[in-house]
Design a protein around this motif. Sequence first.
Motif, short mmCIF file in Angstrom:
data_model
loop_
_atom_site.label_atom_id
_atom_site.label_comp_id
_atom_site.label_asym_id
_atom_site.label_seq_id
_atom_site.Cartn_x
_atom_site.Cartn_y
_atom_site.Cartn_z
N GLN A 233 0.84 -1.18 0.00
CA GLN A 233 0.00 0.00 0.00
C GLN A 233 0.88 1.25 0.00
O GLN A 233 2.10 1.16 0.02
CB GLN A 233 -0.91 -0.02 1.23
N ASP A 267 -10.91 -4.46 3.20
CA ASP A 267 -10.05 -4.06 2.08
C ASP A 267 -9.90 -5.17 1.05
O ASP A 267 -8.95 -5.15 0.25
CB ASP A 267 -8.67 -3.65 2.60
N LYS A 270 -9.26 -4.19 -2.60
CA LYS A 270 -8.08 -3.43 -3.02
C LYS A 270 -7.27 -4.12 -4.14
O LYS A 270 -6.84 -3.44 -5.08
CB LYS A 270 -7.19 -3.13 -1.81
N CYS A 273 -8.58 -3.39 -7.52
CA CYS A 273 -8.72 -1.96 -7.83
C CYS A 273 -7.37 -1.24 -7.87
O CYS A 273 -7.33 -0.01 -7.99
CB CYS A 273 -9.62 -1.28 -6.79
N THR A 275 -4.20 0.60 -8.92
CA THR A 275 -3.60 1.31 -10.05
C THR A 275 -2.33 2.00 -9.54
O THR A 275 -2.23 2.35 -8.36
CB THR A 275 -4.55 2.37 -10.63
N HIS A 282 -2.83 3.38 -5.86
CA HIS A 282 -4.17 3.83 -5.52
C HIS A 282 -5.14 2.64 -5.61
O HIS A 282 -4.92 1.68 -6.35
CB HIS A 282 -4.63 4.94 -6.47
N PHE A 283 -6.23 2.77 -4.87
CA PHE A 283 -7.25 1.70 -4.82
C PHE A 283 -8.64 2.31 -4.99
O PHE A 283 -9.54 2.05 -4.21
CB PHE A 283 -7.15 0.93 -3.50
N TYR A 284 -8.81 3.10 -6.02
CA TYR A 284 -10.07 3.79 -6.24
C TYR A 284 -11.21 2.78 -6.40
O TYR A 284 -11.10 1.81 -7.15
CB TYR A 284 -10.00 4.67 -7.49
N GLY A 285 -12.31 3.03 -5.69
CA GLY A 285 -13.49 2.18 -5.81
C GLY A 285 -13.42 0.88 -5.04
O GLY A 285 -14.31 0.03 -5.18
N HIS A 286 -12.40 0.73 -4.19
CA HIS A 286 -12.27 -0.58 -3.52
C HIS A 286 -13.37 -0.87 -2.50
O HIS A 286 -13.68 -2.05 -2.29
CB HIS A 286 -10.88 -0.72 -2.87
N ASN A 320 -16.48 6.17 4.39
CA ASN A 320 -17.42 7.29 4.28
C ASN A 320 -17.68 8.05 5.57
O ASN A 320 -18.52 8.94 5.59
CB ASN A 320 -18.75 6.80 3.72
#
Length: 445
Positions: A233, A267, A270, A273, A275, A282-286, A320
Amino acid sequence: MSYRLQVLWGRLVLARRLRLTLPAEVGAVLSALEPQAWLVGGCVRDLLLGRQPRDWDVATVASPADVARRFARTIAFSHGTTLVVAGTARVEVTCLRGATLEEDLACRDFTINAMALSRAGRLVDPMRGLTDLAAGIIRACGDPAARFAEDPLRLLRAVRQAAELRCRLHPATRTAIRAQASRLSAVAPERIRDEFSRLVLSDWCIPGLEAARELGLLAAFAPELLEMVGVEQQSQYHKYPVWEHSLLALAHVPAVLRLRLAALLHDIGKPCCLTVDARGRHFYGHPEAGAQIADGLLARLRYDTGTRIAVTHLVRQHMNLRLDPLDSAGTVQRMVRRIGREYLDDLLLLWQADALATGRGGGDPAVPAAALKKRILAMAAERVPFGIRDLAINGEDIMQTLALPPGPAVGAALRWLLSEVEAGRAVNERQPLLGHLRTRYRVGS
């Protein structure tokens, strides 16, 4: 004699002197089947460890028909087992597997479960289970390959019991588990689920899951978990790769199944997701991807719908939470509505565990979590609505005021009122809300 063995031996001597103190109903079952009936298996192990047994098992020379005649309430199972209902106790009574008690015990899974106690407190221990219990060893009875071939679920049970009892696997038992690990995939998912749940709830959940991974058991029933292994990470935020981070988060939440599962799986999205660009990994949308993967895994293992919904919701929402004290009341309202107020306590615990498991410090996450919870409670006391149900009026009030029939228009009016309160243009009190509603829809008083 080791200290642990001395303690166990002392408990055994005490049990003999007191004629084995048991729940009255269990003692009554033993007495009714004497002189050839013994407590066997895990309840004997737990009594010697000073733990409250989860189940009560009795071995006897009596036939199932004879057992049924001796008790008022019984339920017949297969393989010569009869469930005796004695008051609040449930005692499984099984015919001896073999000509003698010693032969029966030799057929059991592990030596620590292959001991028997008479009503008078006499220990029968042909497999030297007391010695292994004192040494903290999980050892298969006899040939470990044969024991696991009889029931492949024992492969996972060995790891689970080691985690619950803080024991280590005997080398020969460990070798046999690794050799037969793939056979676990043929076991009914409900049986795997029950062992896996107890594993994640155990005190030694981290070494237990590591053993399950290293011995090939996770590959047999939860290969999705292995995707996290070795995934690095962003170093400025995380000290550990995804798998190790998830295990640490697991250990930082209370031993509640939905929380432990959510922590382990938060996670899991991850790896798919990941990139990499000039700014790092990055783990956008994980969270969303993780919720879908988690739901698939939990469904395959036949977890109940309530557990699946709670775990996947926590995984989906774990990024969130907003803990900025400068956020407006409206921002907090929308956050709570999005995550669900009923999930707030769980999500705060998961957030704290996630933060602690980064290994990067940054202060005690319990402080901002407590501050957010305090703020939300204060807002609730002031009747700040976090959702339509918190409004001072309901759908019936809307229909009466606007002369509307039941339908989508009622919900639309309630949502509009909620947005007006959030924006500060209306007060969450009955008469002001009704007045605001009449003004909006131009209805006379």
